[in-house]
Design a protein around this motif. Structure first.
Motif: not given
Length: 196
Positions: A111, A165, A169
């Protein structure tokens, strides 16, 4: 930890209206040469940077690792079993290059960090017309967060900004200040600008 400036040096800088950092400098420092970003898919990232943003891809190299010793930890501060599969160098207009990495590592966090996370970051591109650039991004399927905002009431007054974005991400931003920013006008100094 860091060499501290003397009280006299700090007082002198403040009296002259100079930022304290102007009294210390990495020897020979000229500016930002490149920014490294780690992505899940280099081909996808380079395609986005080239086909949507308008950058130019230069060359790729790698892999690095796996190494049997702790070379990766000693030199890059990553897991000793981390592997850099490929690096592609990309340049976007009149600014620093991007070193686009594809890593694999046993402890990899998939992430991207948020701006509020320690180590969080974003990259901003200067555009001539922020409304035209925002519309272009949206027309190309890019997720733009809200609409352009002015930075009124700050020393960046005169600049508009909006975040978007990437497909993986990562946070990026476009900014525009066609008439300059307030700090430049009040303090007779130039903030870095890719137009110059």
């Amino acid at each position: 930890m860091f060499k501290k400036l003397s009280k006299l040096a700090c007082a002198t800088a403040l009296a002259l209206g100079l930022p304290a950092v102007a009294l210390a400098e990495l020897p020979g420092m000229r500016g930002t040469q490149h920014i490294g970003i780690t992505v899940p898919d280099v081909d996808e990232a380079v395609e986005f940077l080239v086909d949507i943003v308008g950058c130019e891809a230069f060359f790729s190299f790698g892999p690095f690792g796996p190494f049997e010793d702790d070379w990766m930890t000693k030199n890059l501060n990553v897991n000793p079993r981390a592997v850099i599969e490929v690096i592609t160098m990309v340049r976007c207009g009149n600014g620093p290059a991007f070193e686009v990495f594809k890593y694999t590592s046993p402890d990899q966090n998939p992430n991207p960090p948020k701006n509020s996370d320690i180590g969080g970051y974003h990259i901003a591109f200067y555009v001539d017309d922020i409304n035209e650039a925002t519309q272009y991004l949206r027309e190309n399927g890019v997720q733009v967060l809200e609409s352009p905002h002015p930075l009124t009431g700050t020393l960046l007054e005169g600049m508009d900004w909006v975040y978007f974005l990437t497909p993986w991400g990562m946070q990026m931003e476009i900014v525009s200040a066609p008439d300059g920013i307030l700090d430049e006008k009040q303090n007779n100094r130039n903030f870095w600008d890719p137009r110059s």
